[in-house]
Design an enzyme around this catalytic site. Structure first.
Site, PDB file in Angstrom:
ATOM      1  N   THR A  24       3.398   8.509   6.232  1.00 35.34           N
ATOM      2  CA  THR A  24       4.343   8.871   5.176  1.00 35.34           C
ATOM      3  C   THR A  24       4.677  10.360   5.196  1.00 35.34           C
ATOM      4  OG1 THR A  24       4.464   9.095   2.764  1.00 35.34           O
ATOM      5  CG2 THR A  24       2.290   9.006   3.688  1.00 35.34           C
ATOM      6  N   ASP A  25       5.807  10.708   4.609  1.00 41.99           N
ATOM      7  CA  ASP A  25       6.159  12.131   4.459  1.00 41.99           C
ATOM      8  C   ASP A  25       5.316  12.806   3.377  1.00 41.99           C
ATOM      9  OD1 ASP A  25       7.302  10.910   2.214  1.00 41.99           O
ATOM     10  OD2 ASP A  25       9.315  11.740   2.517  1.00 41.99           O
ATOM     11  N   GLU A  26       4.594  11.988   2.564  1.00 40.91           N
ATOM     12  CA  GLU A  26       3.847  12.576   1.440  1.00 40.91           C
ATOM     13  C   GLU A  26       2.678  13.438   1.912  1.00 40.91           C
ATOM     14  OE1 GLU A  26       3.415   9.999  -1.943  1.00 40.91           O
ATOM     15  OE2 GLU A  26       5.072   8.764  -1.277  1.00 40.91           O
TER      16      GLU A  26
ATOM     17  N   ALA B 175      -1.250  -1.461   7.789  1.00 41.56           N
ATOM     18  CA  ALA B 175      -2.209  -1.818   6.738  1.00 41.56           C
ATOM     19  C   ALA B 175      -2.650  -0.583   5.967  1.00 41.56           C
ATOM     20  CB  ALA B 175      -3.419  -2.513   7.355  1.00 41.56           C
TER      21      ALA B 175
HETATM   22  P1  NAD Z   1       2.439  -2.529   1.044  1.00 42.24           P
HETATM   23  O1  NAD Z   1       1.457  -2.076   0.011  1.00 42.24           O
HETATM   24  O2  NAD Z   1       3.649  -3.280   0.619  1.00 42.24           O
HETATM   25  O3  NAD Z   1       1.684  -3.432   2.128  1.00 42.24           O
HETATM   26  C1  NAD Z   1       0.433  -3.116   2.668  1.00 42.24           C
HETATM   27  C2  NAD Z   1      -0.100  -4.346   3.412  1.00 42.24           C
HETATM   28  O4  NAD Z   1      -1.366  -3.990   3.986  1.00 42.24           O
HETATM   29  C3  NAD Z   1      -0.358  -5.549   2.502  1.00 42.24           C
HETATM   30  O5  NAD Z   1       0.113  -6.726   3.115  1.00 42.24           O
HETATM   31  C4  NAD Z   1      -1.871  -5.583   2.357  1.00 42.24           C
HETATM   32  O6  NAD Z   1      -2.393  -6.889   2.148  1.00 42.24           O
HETATM   33  C5  NAD Z   1      -2.304  -5.019   3.706  1.00 42.24           C
HETATM   34  N1  NAD Z   1      -3.641  -4.402   3.661  1.00 42.24           N
HETATM   35  C6  NAD Z   1      -4.110  -3.522   2.735  1.00 42.24           C
HETATM   36  N2  NAD Z   1      -5.385  -3.187   3.028  1.00 42.24           N
HETATM   37  C7  NAD Z   1      -5.710  -3.852   4.172  1.00 42.24           C
HETATM   38  C8  NAD Z   1      -6.873  -3.894   4.987  1.00 42.24           C
HETATM   39  N3  NAD Z   1      -7.976  -3.201   4.667  1.00 42.24           N
HETATM   40  N4  NAD Z   1      -6.852  -4.653   6.098  1.00 42.24           N
HETATM   41  C9  NAD Z   1      -5.757  -5.386   6.424  1.00 42.24           C
HETATM   42  N5  NAD Z   1      -4.634  -5.391   5.673  1.00 42.24           N
HETATM   43  C10 NAD Z   1      -4.608  -4.628   4.570  1.00 42.24           C
HETATM   44  O7  NAD Z   1       2.817  -1.224   1.845  1.00 42.24           O
HETATM   45  P2  NAD Z   1       4.201  -0.829   2.558  1.00 42.24           P
HETATM   46  O8  NAD Z   1       5.094  -0.194   1.579  1.00 42.24           O
HETATM   47  O9  NAD Z   1       4.663  -1.996   3.353  1.00 42.24           O
HETATM   48  O10 NAD Z   1       3.682   0.324   3.531  1.00 42.24           O
HETATM   49  C11 NAD Z   1       3.211   0.009   4.850  1.00 42.24           C
HETATM   50  C12 NAD Z   1       2.764   1.288   5.518  1.00 42.24           C
HETATM   51  O11 NAD Z   1       3.852   2.208   5.569  1.00 42.24           O
HETATM   52  C13 NAD Z   1       1.640   2.024   4.763  1.00 42.24           C
HETATM   53  O12 NAD Z   1       0.742   2.531   5.707  1.00 42.24           O
HETATM   54  C14 NAD Z   1       2.349   3.147   4.027  1.00 42.24           C
HETATM   55  O13 NAD Z   1       1.496   4.245   3.877  1.00 42.24           O
HETATM   56  C15 NAD Z   1       3.486   3.450   4.984  1.00 42.24           C
HETATM   57  N6  NAD Z   1       4.705   3.994   4.375  1.00 42.24           N
HETATM   58  C16 NAD Z   1       5.277   3.391   3.298  1.00 42.24           C
HETATM   59  C17 NAD Z   1       6.465   3.911   2.751  1.00 42.24           C
HETATM   60  C18 NAD Z   1       7.152   3.238   1.595  1.00 42.24           C
HETATM   61  O14 NAD Z   1       8.117   3.811   1.063  1.00 42.24           O
HETATM   62  N7  NAD Z   1       6.747   2.060   1.167  1.00 42.24           N
HETATM   63  C19 NAD Z   1       7.038   5.062   3.323  1.00 42.24           C
HETATM   64  C20 NAD Z   1       6.422   5.657   4.423  1.00 42.24           C
HETATM   65  C21 NAD Z   1       5.258   5.101   4.954  1.00 42.24           C
HETATM   66  P1  TYD Z   2       7.377   5.295  -5.994  1.00 42.13           P
HETATM   67  O1  TYD Z   2       8.311   4.160  -5.710  1.00 42.13           O
HETATM   68  O2  TYD Z   2       6.079   4.986  -6.665  1.00 42.13           O
HETATM   69  O3  TYD Z   2       7.163   6.083  -4.624  1.00 42.13           O
HETATM   70  P2  TYD Z   2       6.438   7.507  -4.326  1.00 42.13           P
HETATM   71  O4  TYD Z   2       5.655   7.920  -5.498  1.00 42.13           O
HETATM   72  O5  TYD Z   2       5.561   7.148  -3.158  1.00 42.13           O
HETATM   73  O6  TYD Z   2       7.531   8.445  -3.978  1.00 42.13           O
HETATM   74  O7  TYD Z   2       8.138   6.349  -6.903  1.00 42.13           O
HETATM   75  C1  TYD Z   2       9.335   6.960  -6.465  1.00 42.13           C
HETATM   76  C2  TYD Z   2       9.700   7.992  -7.505  1.00 42.13           C
HETATM   77  O8  TYD Z   2      10.017   7.315  -8.725  1.00 42.13           O
HETATM   78  C3  TYD Z   2       8.561   8.936  -7.835  1.00 42.13           C
HETATM   79  O9  TYD Z   2       9.102  10.253  -8.054  1.00 42.13           O
HETATM   80  C4  TYD Z   2       7.980   8.387  -9.129  1.00 42.13           C
HETATM   81  C5  TYD Z   2       9.196   7.773  -9.802  1.00 42.13           C
HETATM   82  N1  TYD Z   2       8.901   6.599 -10.665  1.00 42.13           N
HETATM   83  C6  TYD Z   2       9.383   6.579 -11.982  1.00 42.13           C
HETATM   84  O10 TYD Z   2      10.056   7.526 -12.458  1.00 42.13           O
HETATM   85  N2  TYD Z   2       9.116   5.495 -12.755  1.00 42.13           N
HETATM   86  C7  TYD Z   2       8.377   4.435 -12.300  1.00 42.13           C
HETATM   87  O11 TYD Z   2       8.121   3.476 -13.074  1.00 42.13           O
HETATM   88  C8  TYD Z   2       7.901   4.474 -10.949  1.00 42.13           C
HETATM   89  C9  TYD Z   2       7.093   3.334 -10.381  1.00 42.13           C
HETATM   90  C10 TYD Z   2       8.206   5.584 -10.167  1.00 42.13           C
END
Ligand code: NAD
Ligand code: TYD
Length: 368
Positions: free
Chosen positions: A147-149, A95
């Site tokens: 995340t790696d960020e 979450a």
């Molecule tokens: P997402 O935004 O798609 O989903 C987040 C989910 O959390 C949603 O279903 C939302 O309703 C729920 N949520 C938000 N706030 C909440 C709260 N207060 N209580 C309960 N539920 C809540 O995100 P994602 O891309 O699936 O990422 C999931 C996790 O993985 C996050 O913690 C993110 O930081 C981490 N992560 C994501 C990526 C990526 O590339 N997407 C990479 C590395 C780590």
């Molecule tokens: P994003 O999917 O938002 O992930 P993150 O910022 O967490 O890495 O973006 C991935 C990369 O793509 C990031 O360098 C920003 C770039 N980006 C665009 O160039 N155009 C876009 O419309 C979006 C959403 C992201």
């Protein structure tokens, strides 16, 4: 698509049940899907259903093995009651508010959920864990998905992030996730709570909300809209197919060392423009346009994201060696699966596009 509402399963093997938070989002939903295939234990999914949460993502799953509870990880009485009722043997915390651009336009929700919400969840879990008997306490796990960020941005010639790299978060999103990671470290160090944190690179795959790079580009290409590449498009991300991330989390739950962190990544560094070109090329094969028009013609370079991190790259050797995890999908195979999924599931995206998503597109792109 049928809306999945409250699941009403009664789990006969409660002790083995796991609690997943944020399981209606992109990675959480993929995790639940792959978990039910790979494991026997049932899942309780606590999700607030923010704009990013979508019960369509769980459509078609075995309802006798998942229970959905709508709620906030920061709602102490709800979380305490849930833990007492379900008695999970593990928690996987997905979450979060997860989109960097949204964190730039409005960081409040990021602090509320990723910092304060995570802290409250952690305190509820600590209290629950301390009341367990010794053998249950020993096997209990709390996996925090991060995340790696948190590590900031790399120069072109720098080595990829290791678990020992310094935290240098640059966006409000990254700072909020780094804060939560610090809480995890301290709660393990001070209270011995068996926490494991994972720091993963950019994920992609089915069910990703179309605000993120890959689904946004696929959707805009199919709709004949511009493909907005920020700045020069030479920023680098290390892409991992979401099911490979889910397998890594299962490995961490199974055999990860409490108090450890694990970096997870695809060792698949690509510039954003390479990713967009690859999407266009796959679409040209899967959905050729009239008169052999190239989707690349839709690419539009737009104003850069403020504070945009230049490069992320993960050294995943620790999880490879300790837990024998490695990704199955290459970037090429994973991206093709992903494009095919979005082409075949346009009804899924259409439901999202009809909601508040339109307001977000206006906020983020109109002034670029
Ligand atoms: P997402 O935004 O798609 O989903 C987040 C989910 O959390 C949603 O279903 C939302 O309703 C729920 N949520 C938000 N706030 C909440 C709260 N207060 N209580 C309960 N539920 C809540 O995100 P994602 O891309 O699936 O990422 C999931 C996790 O993985 C996050 O913690 C993110 O930081 C981490 N992560 C994501 C990526 C990526 O590339 N997407 C990479 C590395 C780590
Ligand atoms: P994003 O999917 O938002 O992930 P993150 O910022 O967490 O890495 O973006 C991935 C990369 O793509 C990031 O360098 C920003 C770039 N980006 C665009 O160039 N155009 C876009 O419309 C979006 C959403 C992201």
């Amino acid at each position: 698509m049928v809306q999945v509402t409250q699941f009403t399963s009664v789990d006969s093997k409660r002790k083995r049940t796991i609690l997943v938070t944020g399981g209606a989002g992109f990675i959480g939903a993929n995790f639940i899907r792959t978990w039910l295939d790979a494991e026997e234990a049932s899942v309780v999914n606590l999700d607030k259903l923010t704009y990013a949460g979508n019960l369509d993502n769980l459509h078609g799953l075995d309802r006798t093995r998942i229970e959905f509870v709508q709620g906030d990880i920061g709602d102490v009485s709800l979380v305490k009651g849930l833990l007492d009722r379900v008695r999970p043997r593990a928690i996987v915390n997905f979450a979060a508010e997860s989109h960097v651009d949204r964190s730039i336009h409005g960081p409040d929700d990021f602090i509320a959920t990723n910092v304060v919400g995570t802290f409250r969840l952690l305190e509820c879990v600590r209290e629950y864990w301390q009341r367990m008997d010794a053998s249950e306490r020993e096997t209990f796990r709390f996996v925090h998905v991060s995340t790696d960020e948190v590590y900031g941005s790399l120069l072109a010639d720098e080595v990829p992030f290791r678990e020992t790299s310094a935290f240098q978060p640059n966006s409000p999103y990254a700072a909020s996730k780094a804060s939560s990671d610090h809480l995890m470290r301290a709660w393990h160090h001070t209270y011995a709570l068996p926490i494991i944190t994972t720091n993963c690179s950019n994920n992609y795959g089915p069910f990703q909300f179309p605000e993120k790079l890959i689904p946004l580009m696929i959707q805009n290409a199919l709709d004949g809209k511009p493909l907005p590449v920020y700045g020069d498009g030479l920023q680098i991300r290390d892409w991992l197919y979401v099911e490979d991330h889910c397998a890594a989390i299962r490995a961490v739950l199974r055999a990860g060392k409490p108090g450890s962190t694990y970096n997870i990544g695809g060792e698949s560094e690509k510039t954003n423009i390479e990713v967009v070109h690859a999407i266009c090329d796959i679409l040209e094969e899967e959905c050729p346009q009239a008169a052999k028009q190239s989707y690349r013609n839709q690419i539009a370079f737009v104003k850069d994201r403020p504070g945009h991190d230049r490069r992320y790259a993960i050294d995943a050797s620790k999880i490879r060696h300790e837990l024998e995890w490695r990704p199955i999908q290459s970037f090429e195979s994973g991206l093709r699966n992903t494009v095919r999924w979005y082409v075949a599931n346009r009804a899924w995206t259409a439901r999202i596009l009809s909601g508040s998503y339109r307001d977000w597109i206006q906020t983020n792109y109109s002034a670029r």
